[in-house]
Design a protein around this motif. Sequence first.
Motif, PDB file in Angstrom:
ATOM      1  N   GLU A  41     -52.914  54.432   6.767  1.00  0.00           N
ATOM      2  CA  GLU A  41     -53.532  53.787   5.626  1.00  0.00           C
ATOM      3  C   GLU A  41     -52.972  52.373   5.441  1.00  0.00           C
ATOM      4  OE1 GLU A  41     -54.432  57.744   2.889  1.00  0.00           O
ATOM      5  OE2 GLU A  41     -52.966  56.265   2.238  1.00  0.00           O
ATOM      6  N   ARG A  42     -53.761  51.549   4.809  1.00  0.00           N
ATOM      7  CA  ARG A  42     -53.312  50.199   4.493  1.00  0.00           C
ATOM      8  C   ARG A  42     -52.188  50.298   3.464  1.00  0.00           C
ATOM      9  NH1 ARG A  42     -57.820  45.631   3.657  1.00  0.00           N
ATOM     10  NH2 ARG A  42     -58.525  46.789   5.490  1.00  0.00           N
ATOM     11  N   GLU A  43     -51.128  49.509   3.675  1.00  0.00           N
ATOM     12  CA  GLU A  43     -49.974  49.589   2.792  1.00  0.00           C
ATOM     13  C   GLU A  43     -49.507  48.210   2.339  1.00  0.00           C
ATOM     14  OE1 GLU A  43     -46.791  51.492   4.951  1.00  0.00           O
ATOM     15  OE2 GLU A  43     -46.802  49.991   6.546  1.00  0.00           O
ATOM     16  N   PHE A  44     -48.906  48.196   1.182  1.00  0.00           N
ATOM     17  CA  PHE A  44     -48.372  46.961   0.602  1.00  0.00           C
ATOM     18  C   PHE A  44     -47.156  46.498   1.391  1.00  0.00           C
ATOM     19  CE2 PHE A  44     -47.263  43.975  -2.639  1.00  0.00           C
ATOM     20  CZ  PHE A  44     -45.888  44.047  -2.803  1.00  0.00           C
ATOM     21  N   VAL A  45     -47.077  45.186   1.612  1.00  0.00           N
ATOM     22  CA  VAL A  45     -45.934  44.589   2.296  1.00  0.00           C
ATOM     23  C   VAL A  45     -45.141  43.698   1.343  1.00  0.00           C
ATOM     24  CG1 VAL A  45     -45.198  43.046   4.158  1.00  0.00           C
ATOM     25  CG2 VAL A  45     -47.091  44.655   4.533  1.00  0.00           C
TER      26      VAL A  45
END
Length: 122
Positions: A41-45
């Motif tokens: 899944e797309r994740e916060f960086v």
Amino acid sequence: QVQLVESGGGLVQTWASLRLSCAVSGRIFSSGWFRQAPGKEREFVAGITRAATNTNYADFVKGRFKISRDNIKNMVYLQMNDLRPEDTAVYYCAGTTTFTVPALTLRDCAYWGRGTQVTVSS
């Protein structure tokens, strides 16, 4: 109309550095970088407020990545140091015209770039 365009990705070796850039057209409040690895899944960086007074980072990049922005040039940057193979992903620039905090979620961000690929070889 807000538009975000990323650049600066590429193929590098472990421990190398890269700087991602995001050109912003239109006015946004907080902005951030997210990433999405294959099958994940797309994740916060990282996130940053408009005035660049506050930043927030995911634990897995603390001490290695630095987010910054230049509102005169309308640019947001992500300096990535000590890259590891697990950092391989498509990196997306994101922005919001609603939220003013640096800790952003996917749902907070109404505006997204198309992404830039970062590949770190071992």
